[in-house]
Design a protein around this motif. Structure first.
Motif, short mmCIF file in Angstrom:
data_model
loop_
_atom_site.label_atom_id
_atom_site.label_comp_id
_atom_site.label_asym_id
_atom_site.label_seq_id
_atom_site.Cartn_x
_atom_site.Cartn_y
_atom_site.Cartn_z
N ALA A 1 28.88 -36.00 29.89
CA ALA A 1 29.60 -35.12 28.95
C ALA A 1 31.10 -35.23 29.14
O ALA A 1 31.87 -35.28 28.17
N MET A 2 31.55 -35.28 30.41
CA MET A 2 32.99 -35.34 30.67
C MET A 2 33.58 -36.71 30.34
O MET A 2 34.63 -36.80 29.70
N MET A 3 32.91 -37.76 30.74
CA MET A 3 33.44 -39.09 30.47
C MET A 3 33.37 -39.42 28.98
O MET A 3 34.29 -40.01 28.41
N ASP A 4 32.27 -39.02 28.33
CA ASP A 4 32.13 -39.28 26.89
C ASP A 4 33.12 -38.46 26.08
O ASP A 4 33.70 -38.96 25.11
N GLY A 5 33.31 -37.19 26.43
CA GLY A 5 34.20 -36.33 25.67
C GLY A 5 35.66 -36.55 25.97
O GLY A 5 36.50 -36.69 25.06
N ASN A 6 36.01 -36.59 27.25
CA ASN A 6 37.41 -36.64 27.66
C ASN A 6 38.03 -38.02 27.52
O ASN A 6 39.24 -38.13 27.30
N VAL A 7 37.23 -39.06 27.66
CA VAL A 7 37.76 -40.43 27.66
C VAL A 7 37.32 -41.19 26.40
O VAL A 7 38.15 -41.56 25.57
N LYS A 8 36.03 -41.39 26.25
CA LYS A 8 35.55 -42.20 25.13
C LYS A 8 35.84 -41.54 23.79
O LYS A 8 36.24 -42.20 22.82
N GLY A 9 35.71 -40.21 23.71
CA GLY A 9 36.00 -39.51 22.46
C GLY A 9 37.44 -39.66 22.04
O GLY A 9 37.76 -39.87 20.87
N LEU A 10 38.35 -39.54 23.03
CA LEU A 10 39.77 -39.73 22.74
C LEU A 10 40.02 -41.14 22.21
O LEU A 10 40.79 -41.34 21.25
N LEU A 11 39.37 -42.12 22.82
CA LEU A 11 39.53 -43.51 22.37
C LEU A 11 38.98 -43.71 20.96
O LEU A 11 39.59 -44.39 20.13
#
Length: 250
Positions: free
Chosen positions: A104-114
């Motif tokens: 949830a954190m890596m997908d939301g904070n990083v991949k979602g921003l990208l």
């Protein structure tokens, strides 16, 4: 009239920024997962400016792409992107961490921003102007025990912001990375799975930042003259000296 797209606009810093920008006359694209809250906010802010709401989960690229491509012509020209949506889940050592929390954190904070940035940047490059504001955290500056994955995700935001600046400055696009300290929002409630008593203890004994304090900083950065670019901005409550240290009763 400039158009700003704000992710995570249904609460906290995103909502405060949307309200401030509406009062400043920006056209708004407000994004979030909670349709009912988005519609309520759209009605509220439409008294001040033109507003379009996009409902999607930024962790899923197909949803992001479908939503942004659906923007009507009068909202497609995005001048300002506020990459605010993000999350923290859990506060355990790595050996006891939950894989779903890490995802949830890596997908939301990083991949979602990208994902969001990938779809907005080409339009900015085409017109040789724009401003991207990424909301990182002081957790990117100093890792703390039991929050390793969250800290890593926010360190990634810092690196992405730096990379964006290297790639986009020649196109007249400004990039600002903002690192807030403790802000009293739903952040801790989400981290502690809705345990309000535990979440409230995070902010007891001192005055934390409010969402509108960070919104004010975002506003300052996007309203500077054309020749001025704020690259990085760290904001602490006056009682906090670094990510792990807060002095009570200040």
């Amino acid at each position: 009239m400039k158009t700003a797209l704000i992710t995570g606009a249904t609460s906290g810093i995103g909502k405060a920024t949307a309200k401030l920008f509406a009062n400043q006359g920006f056209k708004l694209v407000i994004c979030g997962r909670r349709t009912d809250v988005l519609e309520e906010l759209k009605v509220e802010l439409s008294r001040f400016t033109e507003v379009f709401a996009l409902n999607f989960d930024q962790r899923i690229f197909s949803e992001v792409e479908k939503a942004i491509l659906s923007l009507p012509e009068n909202f497609k020209n995005i001048d300002i992107l506020i990459n605010n949506a993000g999350n923290a889940h859990g506060l355990e050592p790595l050996s006891e961490g939950r894989i779903e929390d890490w995802d949830a954190m890596m997908d939301g904070n990083v991949k979602g921003l990208l994902y969001v940035s990938k779809l907005i940047i080409p339009g900015m490059k085409a017109k040789n102007s724009g401003h991207i504001v990424n909301i990182s955290s002081v957790a990117a500056k100093q890792t703390y025990a039991n929050g390793v994955v969250y800290c890593a995700s926010k360190r990634a935001v810092d690196v992405i912001s730096e990379g964006m600046r290297l790639e986009l400055t020649e196109f007249g696009i400004k990039v600002t990375n903002i690192q807030p300290g403790l802000v009293e929002t739903d952040f801790s409630k989400v981290r502690f799975k809705g345990d309000e008593d535990r979440a409230n203890t995070v902010y007891q004994g001192f005055k934390a930042l409010e969402a509108k304090d960070v919104a004010d900083a975002i506003s300052y950065c996007v309203n500077t003259p054309k020749h001025v670019a704020i690259s990085d901005l760290t904001i602490y409550p006056s009682a906090q000296s670094e990510p792990r240290t807060v002095y009570k009763n200040l």
